[in-house]
Motif scaffolding. Structure first.
Motif, short mmCIF file in Angstrom:
data_model
loop_
_atom_site.label_atom_id
_atom_site.label_comp_id
_atom_site.label_asym_id
_atom_site.label_seq_id
_atom_site.Cartn_x
_atom_site.Cartn_y
_atom_site.Cartn_z
N LEU A 252 0.82 -1.22 0.00
CA LEU A 252 0.00 0.00 0.00
C LEU A 252 0.85 1.27 0.00
O LEU A 252 0.50 2.25 -0.68
N GLU A 257 -0.20 -0.34 -4.56
CA GLU A 257 -1.35 -1.22 -4.55
C GLU A 257 -2.48 -0.58 -3.74
O GLU A 257 -2.25 0.33 -2.94
N SER A 258 -3.70 -1.06 -3.93
CA SER A 258 -4.83 -0.45 -3.24
C SER A 258 -5.84 -1.52 -2.85
O SER A 258 -5.83 -2.63 -3.38
N GLY A 261 -11.54 0.84 0.27
CA GLY A 261 -11.42 1.67 1.46
C GLY A 261 -12.71 2.31 1.92
O GLY A 261 -12.68 3.24 2.73
#
Length: 317
Positions: A252, A257-258, A261
């Motif tokens: 992250l 990268e994600s 959320g």
């Protein structure tokens, strides 16, 4: 099948197979380290004592195979998927340890294993990791997480070096080992991407050389951790929990990268994480009661404190 689907089709089985090898290696090495004289942390003579032990050599072979599979998984999949899958190595370590001790896992250990798998599956489904970067950010962006990882590693080493408690010493070693393993995995992701460019590409960057320093150092700490702790699973649970957490943080923070959320997703991810923690706790506490580790060759030091499940009283990642 999309390119992403193909990548995960390779990465997920490779990561699970790597977890099987790492679990077997941990159980074999933990048992072998109990068969030799206890050493102080970072004492390289431990390797000299272990090199002739067949069980330890089996563990080394399983470690190398596991690292190769992990590298393959990281070459195709994001850290946010590959690293959490390594939590399953704790399950395989428990099964291998039970086999070495000629007993069957009981219902509590099976329940803990199921919780780990269910929590892990839920986390991945809810988080929906995206991105598969293999290039580190540069400059000041590396500093916040880098400083935090260095501080946690140093705290673990200080705890191991200066505490008089066998259990706290083992906990400190396990914390340092888990952080270094997670950092090594993040750097291996970069190296794997460089190998895909060309075989000689990794040798042109500092990342490979840092892996060659941090990786063996973390391995030495892990052997010390296994030897100091009376029972395998509590210390391994700390390592297994920290390793993917650090890997996810690197994905992250350093590699773009994600994950999902949204508030609802974050609540679901937290709940899934809690299920995993409960599963790990069940495996760790139950294994400490069932384990029948062989007696170490060196008697406990006079005045050492009783073991509480993390370490062997009087013993010196």
């Amino acid at each position: 099948m999309s390119a992403t689907g193909v990548s995960l089709f390779v990465a997920v089985p490779a990561a699970v197979a790597g977890a099987v090898c790492i679990g077997l290696a941990s159980a074999a090495q933990a048992r072998a380290t109990k068969e030799v004289e206890t050493t102080k942390p970072l004492d390289l003579t431990l390797f000299r004592r272990l090199i002739g032990r067949p069980l330890w050599l089996i563990g080394i072979a399983a470690t190398l195979l596991g690292l190769g599979l992990q590298l393959a998984a990281l070459a195709f999949g994001p850290l946010l998927i590959v690293q959490p899958l390594l939590i399953t190595s704790l399950i395989f370590a428990g099964l291998a340890s039970a086999r070495f001790e000629k007993r069957l896992p009981d219902r509590v250990m099976v329940g803990g294993s199921v919780l780990c798998v269910v929590g892990l599956a839920a986390f991945i489904l809810i988080a929906r990791p995206s991105g598969n970067g293999d290039v580190l950010l540069t400059g000041p962006a590396l500093l916040p997480l880098g400083i935090a990882l260095a501080a946690v590693t140093a705290a673990g080493m200080v705890l191991a070096a200066f505490t008089g408690s066998g259990s706290l010493r083992t906990l400190g070693l396990a914390v340092a080992t888990g952080v270094l393993y997670g950092l090594t995995a993040g750097l291996m992701k970069v190296v794997a991407g460089q190998f895909r460019v060309g075989f000689d590409e990794p040798f042109r960057h500092w990342t490979l050389y840092l892996v060659c320093v941090i990786g063996p150092f973390g391995f030495l700490l892990s052997q010390n951790t296994f030897q100091q702790g009376r029972f395998l699973t509590p210390a391994l649970a700390v390592i297994t929990a920290l390793d993917p957490l650090v890997g996810v943080a690197i994905g992250l923070s350093w590699m773009g990268e994600s994950a999902n959320g949204s508030p609802l997703a974050l609540a679901g991810e937290a709940a899934a994480g809690l299920v995993i923690v409960v599963g790990i706790a069940l495996l760790a506490t139950r294994a400490s009661h069932l384990s029948a580790a062989p007696e170490p060759t060196e008697a406990a030091e006079p005045g050492s404190d009783p073991d509480d499940g993390y370490g062997l009283a009087g013993s010196t990642c």
